[in-house]
Structure formats: structure tokens, C-alpha cells
Design a protein around this motif. Sequence first.
Motif, PDB file in Angstrom:
ATOM      1  N   PHE A 151      35.432  49.985  54.405  1.00 31.98           N
ATOM      2  CA  PHE A 151      35.847  48.725  53.793  1.00 31.98           C
ATOM      3  C   PHE A 151      34.698  47.714  53.667  1.00 31.98           C
ATOM      4  CE2 PHE A 151      39.900  50.540  55.027  1.00 31.98           C
ATOM      5  CZ  PHE A 151      40.697  50.248  53.926  1.00 31.98           C
ATOM      6  N   ASN A 152      33.483  48.215  53.570  1.00 29.22           N
ATOM      7  CA  ASN A 152      32.368  47.341  53.185  1.00 29.22           C
ATOM      8  C   ASN A 152      32.489  47.071  51.691  1.00 29.22           C
ATOM      9  OD1 ASN A 152      30.885  47.316  55.756  1.00 29.22           O
ATOM     10  ND2 ASN A 152      30.574  49.497  55.344  1.00 29.22           N
ATOM     11  N   ALA A 153      32.373  45.805  51.305  1.00 24.31           N
ATOM     12  CA  ALA A 153      32.568  45.429  49.908  1.00 24.31           C
ATOM     13  C   ALA A 153      31.249  45.369  49.148  1.00 24.31           C
ATOM     14  CB  ALA A 153      33.263  44.071  49.833  1.00 24.31           C
ATOM     15  N   LYS A 154      31.286  45.848  47.887  1.00 20.75           N
ATOM     16  CA  LYS A 154      30.099  45.826  47.032  1.00 20.75           C
ATOM     17  C   LYS A 154      30.482  45.381  45.626  1.00 20.75           C
ATOM     18  CE  LYS A 154      27.809  49.503  49.629  1.00 20.75           C
ATOM     19  NZ  LYS A 154      26.753  50.533  49.576  1.00 20.75           N
ATOM     20  N   LEU A 155      29.642  44.533  45.044  1.00 22.04           N
ATOM     21  CA  LEU A 155      29.871  44.072  43.676  1.00 22.04           C
ATOM     22  C   LEU A 155      29.513  45.179  42.703  1.00 22.04           C
ATOM     23  CD1 LEU A 155      28.340  40.467  43.776  1.00 22.04           C
ATOM     24  CD2 LEU A 155      30.708  41.151  44.124  1.00 22.04           C
ATOM     25  N   SER A 156      30.288  45.297  41.630  1.00 19.42           N
ATOM     26  CA  SER A 156      30.032  46.320  40.624  1.00 19.42           C
ATOM     27  C   SER A 156      30.216  45.737  39.226  1.00 19.42           C
ATOM     28  CB  SER A 156      30.975  47.514  40.826  1.00 19.42           C
ATOM     29  OG  SER A 156      32.308  47.146  40.511  1.00 19.42           O
ATOM     30  N   ASP A 157      29.982  46.584  38.222  1.00 18.79           N
ATOM     31  CA  ASP A 157      30.186  46.249  36.806  1.00 18.79           C
ATOM     32  C   ASP A 157      29.323  45.064  36.371  1.00 18.79           C
ATOM     33  OD1 ASP A 157      31.027  46.115  34.219  1.00 18.79           O
ATOM     34  OD2 ASP A 157      33.158  46.295  34.689  1.00 18.79           O
ATOM     35  N   ASN A 184      36.295  44.302  40.368  1.00 25.21           N
ATOM     36  CA  ASN A 184      34.863  44.602  40.392  1.00 25.21           C
ATOM     37  C   ASN A 184      34.267  44.483  41.797  1.00 25.21           C
ATOM     38  OD1 ASN A 184      34.694  45.221  37.695  1.00 25.21           O
ATOM     39  ND2 ASN A 184      34.129  43.147  37.069  1.00 25.21           N
ATOM     40  N   ILE A 185      35.139  44.363  42.788  1.00 26.69           N
ATOM     41  CA  ILE A 185      34.713  44.409  44.195  1.00 26.69           C
ATOM     42  C   ILE A 185      35.204  45.743  44.752  1.00 26.69           C
ATOM     43  CG2 ILE A 185      34.924  43.352  46.472  1.00 26.69           C
ATOM     44  CD1 ILE A 185      35.464  40.684  45.011  1.00 26.69           C
ATOM     45  N   TYR A 201      27.236  56.267  39.826  1.00 24.16           N
ATOM     46  CA  TYR A 201      27.147  55.357  40.974  1.00 24.16           C
ATOM     47  C   TYR A 201      27.481  56.105  42.268  1.00 24.16           C
ATOM     48  CZ  TYR A 201      28.413  51.990  37.226  1.00 24.16           C
ATOM     49  OH  TYR A 201      28.498  51.270  36.062  1.00 24.16           O
ATOM     50  N   GLU A 202      27.191  55.456  43.385  1.00 22.86           N
ATOM     51  CA  GLU A 202      27.707  55.941  44.662  1.00 22.86           C
ATOM     52  C   GLU A 202      29.230  55.812  44.630  1.00 22.86           C
ATOM     53  OE1 GLU A 202      27.062  53.327  48.063  1.00 22.86           O
ATOM     54  OE2 GLU A 202      26.444  51.727  46.706  1.00 22.86           O
ATOM     55  N   LEU A 203      29.911  56.732  45.286  1.00 24.45           N
ATOM     56  CA  LEU A 203      31.365  56.702  45.303  1.00 24.45           C
ATOM     57  C   LEU A 203      31.863  55.765  46.390  1.00 24.45           C
ATOM     58  CD1 LEU A 203      34.063  57.887  44.233  1.00 24.45           C
ATOM     59  CD2 LEU A 203      33.858  59.638  46.021  1.00 24.45           C
ATOM     60  N   MET A 204      32.810  54.885  46.036  1.00 23.65           N
ATOM     61  CA  MET A 204      33.422  53.954  46.980  1.00 23.65           C
ATOM     62  C   MET A 204      34.841  54.462  47.261  1.00 23.65           C
ATOM     63  SD  MET A 204      30.954  51.803  47.410  1.00 23.65           S
ATOM     64  CE  MET A 204      31.557  50.230  48.016  1.00 23.65           C
ATOM     65  N   HIS A 205      35.019  55.046  48.446  1.00 25.72           N
ATOM     66  CA  HIS A 205      36.218  55.822  48.736  1.00 25.72           C
ATOM     67  C   HIS A 205      37.510  55.013  48.780  1.00 25.72           C
ATOM     68  CE1 HIS A 205      33.004  58.577  50.014  1.00 25.72           C
ATOM     69  NE2 HIS A 205      33.874  59.534  49.771  1.00 25.72           N
ATOM     70  N   ASN A 206      37.437  53.720  49.063  1.00 30.53           N
ATOM     71  CA  ASN A 206      38.659  52.921  49.147  1.00 30.53           C
ATOM     72  C   ASN A 206      38.955  52.131  47.876  1.00 30.53           C
ATOM     73  OD1 ASN A 206      39.989  53.441  51.661  1.00 30.53           O
ATOM     74  ND2 ASN A 206      38.223  52.543  52.700  1.00 30.53           N
ATOM     75  N   GLY A 207      38.282  52.506  46.793  1.00 28.99           N
ATOM     76  CA  GLY A 207      38.599  51.913  45.500  1.00 28.99           C
ATOM     77  C   GLY A 207      38.262  50.437  45.404  1.00 28.99           C
ATOM     78  N   SER A 208      38.995  49.749  44.556  1.00 29.60           N
ATOM     79  CA  SER A 208      38.728  48.324  44.325  1.00 29.60           C
ATOM     80  C   SER A 208      39.623  47.447  45.189  1.00 29.60           C
ATOM     81  CB  SER A 208      38.953  47.979  42.855  1.00 29.60           C
ATOM     82  OG  SER A 208      40.343  48.014  42.541  1.00 29.60           O
ATOM     83  N   LEU A 209      39.184  46.219  45.371  1.00 32.34           N
ATOM     84  CA  LEU A 209      39.992  45.243  46.106  1.00 32.34           C
ATOM     85  C   LEU A 209      41.300  44.980  45.366  1.00 32.34           C
ATOM     86  CD1 LEU A 209      40.379  43.155  48.358  1.00 32.34           C
ATOM     87  CD2 LEU A 209      39.039  41.536  46.979  1.00 32.34           C
ATOM     88  N   GLU A 210      41.258  44.988  44.050  1.00 30.32           N
ATOM     89  CA  GLU A 210      42.468  44.769  43.256  1.00 30.32           C
ATOM     90  C   GLU A 210      43.517  45.839  43.579  1.00 30.32           C
ATOM     91  OE1 GLU A 210      43.501  44.020  38.591  1.00 30.32           O
ATOM     92  OE2 GLU A 210      42.422  45.853  39.088  1.00 30.32           O
ATOM     93  N   THR A 211      43.082  47.102  43.638  1.00 28.16           N
ATOM     94  CA  THR A 211      44.016  48.190  43.936  1.00 28.16           C
ATOM     95  C   THR A 211      44.580  48.055  45.340  1.00 28.16           C
ATOM     96  OG1 THR A 211      42.796  49.672  42.461  1.00 28.16           O
ATOM     97  CG2 THR A 211      44.276  50.693  44.054  1.00 28.16           C
ATOM     98  N   GLN A 212      43.728  47.666  46.296  1.00 32.20           N
ATOM     99  CA  GLN A 212      44.182  47.505  47.674  1.00 32.20           C
ATOM    100  C   GLN A 212      45.212  46.383  47.795  1.00 32.20           C
ATOM    101  OE1 GLN A 212      43.581  49.157  50.530  1.00 32.20           O
ATOM    102  NE2 GLN A 212      42.216  50.686  49.635  1.00 32.20           N
ATOM    103  N   LEU A 213      44.979  45.268  47.079  1.00 32.26           N
ATOM    104  CA  LEU A 213      45.858  44.101  47.203  1.00 32.26           C
ATOM    105  C   LEU A 213      47.114  44.207  46.352  1.00 32.26           C
ATOM    106  CD1 LEU A 213      43.356  41.090  47.214  1.00 32.26           C
ATOM    107  CD2 LEU A 213      44.798  41.841  49.114  1.00 32.26           C
ATOM    108  N   HIS A 214      46.958  44.708  45.133  1.00 31.96           N
ATOM    109  CA  HIS A 214      48.068  44.651  44.177  1.00 31.96           C
ATOM    110  C   HIS A 214      48.601  46.028  43.785  1.00 31.96           C
ATOM    111  CE1 HIS A 214      46.730  40.560  44.086  1.00 31.96           C
ATOM    112  NE2 HIS A 214      45.619  40.837  43.409  1.00 31.96           N
ATOM    113  N   GLY A 215      48.051  47.084  44.419  1.00 34.28           N
ATOM    114  CA  GLY A 215      48.531  48.436  44.150  1.00 34.28           C
ATOM    115  C   GLY A 215      49.721  48.793  45.022  1.00 34.28           C
ATOM    116  N   PRO A 216      49.992  50.090  45.147  1.00 32.73           N
ATOM    117  CA  PRO A 216      51.181  50.542  45.907  1.00 32.73           C
ATOM    118  C   PRO A 216      51.216  50.067  47.359  1.00 32.73           C
ATOM    119  CG  PRO A 216      50.238  52.334  44.614  1.00 32.73           C
ATOM    120  CD  PRO A 216      49.264  51.201  44.519  1.00 32.73           C
TER     121      PRO A 216
END
Length: 440
Positions: free
Chosen positions: A280-286, A273-274, A216-231
Motif C-alpha cells: 500500500f505504498n502510493a505512487k503517482l501515475s499517468d 492516478n494514485i 510500468y512496474e506493476l502495482m498489485h493493489n490497483g488504484s486508490l479509486e478502486t480501493q475506495l469506491h470499488g467492491p
Amino acid sequence: MLLHILHHVDAISYPLTPFPVPASSPQFSPIDPFSTDMPAFSPGIQSGEDEHNQKDSHKKVFIVIIVASSALGVVILSLLCFWIYHSMCPSKSNRKNVQSSDAEKGLTLVPFLSKFSSIKIVDMKGSVPIVDYKQIEKTTNNFHESNILGEGGFGCVYKAHLDHNLDVAVKKLQCETQNAQREFENEVNLLSKIQHPNIISLLGCSSDGDTRFIVYELMHNGSLETQLHGPSHGSALTWHMRMKIALDTARGLEYLHEHCHPAVIHRDMKSSNILLDSNFNAKLSDFGLAITDGSQSKKNIKLSGTLGYLAPEYLLDGKLTDKSDVYAFGVVLLELLLGRKPVEKLAPAQCQSIVTWAMPQLTDRSKLPSIVDPVIKNTMDLKHLYQVAAVAVLCVQPEPSYRPLITDVLHSLIPLVPIELGGALRVSRSADPPGKSPHS
């Protein structure tokens, strides 16, 4: 048509042109048939001249007929070719439209990948390039754990560097079971037919024994889950940025529900999966669990998904519709709003969903501001906060018919997102007190 033309031609009469009189011919005056002074001619000479003139006349008529017939044949042939050409043109045009449509949907990925000289394409799986496995193995440092971007149900996602200009994400799937193989094929088939700014782009796939790889194309800011509930606990996500992510997600879902034919139900909508790119443009995955709406198989599909995002009718009765995705979107919206996980443990054997916990407070304007994620608390127009909460409440209604279509959700969110972030909101430059609406 051709018979009609021929019938019309038969009905046309062609006038015969008078033969020219030779210049040397003697001029005769009219002869009175009853004149007794008429000179006597030899009957033999007279009949010979008549016969000669008659043959000459017939010959000229024959030539005229041949010329006219040839001209008529050319006209008929031209009309026939013209008719055949116009009969064939629509089908050619349609074929061109289909080909251009396929190109717009991203079905032809070879030209894109050919820009990067270090990528080795060894084959094609339908319209999807098959990337050389050895290259994937090398560029992930033999799938070293330092390159892991995330983990899923059937394997991990790794960062790979296929070219000096192209970093990609590679999902590694252990397809030792039929379910895993089915998910791999399902995702590749669906994503090969989809191209949308808010849906992840498929670049290729690969295999090695029972192991499958999706690039896939690489999404540099990871998933929304990681952003919200990560470190970082959502510290990089302002109120307006969260609304933009919600809007992007709604646009991706609307494309699946309203613009794909047949419609696609994602079936695994959740914050992990976002994915978020560098802006920070969001894309659906999986899309491994996604199905096409209207397929007969969906009536007997195995219950799949993630606890906390499953709609009640799907969880309890196995009924799956596009409204199931809307429910999951509502849960994601609550995550953005409250900063809480979809399911939280209260005790070792007891859990509580975000929907159950938040619902009584979402509809109470006096309590709502106090349960908002502390990171964004008092940073938004309260009227906008109430509107988002109202949308979330509608999306997570237990009865599917009470939930809005994703298109309606989309139109509700557009006015809440600043213009520069893809919405329609004109942000005031004045410094308003926290929590106070500039319109109040």
C-alpha cells in the motif's frame, strides 16, 4: 602564465663554476709585475696557450648553458602540463557528476531490464528501452480482457508477465490523433527523467502501427479509486493507512513541484492516478497531461483533467499553477476522509461535488465525526481528524493564494502517520476508547 614563467627564468643569473686545476700542473708563485727578474717567454707560445685555454673555457660554458637550458625546458613543460591538467579536470568532474545524476534519476534502464533474460529490447527511444511488441502481445494473451487492470481516456492497462520474476503493467494507447501521440511522448519523456519512491517507474515502451505501449512496474493493489469506491468500499484501508497514502502522495507531488527543474505540474491529480503496491505504498501515475511550470505553452493549453478535481481558476479562467495540483490533492484527501466520490449525482441532470457538500460540515467539529467514512468512523484520534479536515479545507480554497504549498501540507501530515508507515507518530499501545484522544 607561461610568459610570466619565461620572464622569471630570464632574470635568473647562473654562476659559473671555477674550472679544476689539473693535478700535474706546476705550482706557480705569485709574480710581481714589476720584477726585473721575470724570465723571457716567446710571445708565440704564450698566445697559443691562452687561445687554447680560452676555447676550452668557452666549450665548458657552452655545455653548462645547454644543460641548464634543458633543465629549464623540462621545468617549464612540467608546469605547462600541470596547468592544462587542472584546467581540464573540472569539466571532466562535471561530466562525471552529470552521468551519475542521470543514473540516479533512472535514465539508464537497460541494466535493470537486462537482469530479466526473457525481455527482448529491440531499440532505444532516447534513454528508454523499446521492448519487442510481439513479446508484449504474447504475455498479455493478445490483450485479453481478463488481463485488464484499468481503463483510461485513450485505452486500457493490462497485466503482463515478461519474466518469471517480473510482472508489469502495460498501457495500450490508440494514437490515431495528435493529442494521443502527444500524451504518449510527454509521459515517456517526463518519466524517463524521474525516479522517486512515490512516482511510478517507467520500464520501457513499444509500438505497433498507430498503437503505442508504455511498460510500468506493476502495482498489485490497483488504484486508490478502486480501493475506495470499488467492491471493497475502502475496507482494506484503515485510518493510519489512509494517512500514509495521503503522505506518500504529498511526497510525490512535492518532488514534482520543488525538486524538478523546471517544476512539473501533474494536471491530472486524482484517486485513479494514485496507484498502490503490495504494501500500500502510493505512487503517482499517468503523466500524459503533465507540463513543466514556466513553459510558454501552458498559457494556451487546452483545458484538460477530470471534473471534480479541477481547480476553479483553471476551470473558469484557464490559469494553471502548482496550486491547481494542491486543490486536486485536497479533493483526494476528502475522498480518504469521507469515502465519497469527487462528484455524485443528485438527479439525472444534477451533480454535486464533494467540496460543495462537505465544506460547511468540515469546519464544524460537532458535525465532522458524523460525515466520516463509516469504515473508519470512531477509529482515530479526534484531534488528528480535525487537523486533517483543516488541511483539506485549506487545499480546496477557491482562491489559489489561500492554498498552502504542497511542502506545507507534507509537514502537516508527517506527525499524523505512524513511524513504521513513514511518518513521525508514535502510536500508543494503550487501548483508548473509540474516538477519544489519548492527549485529552
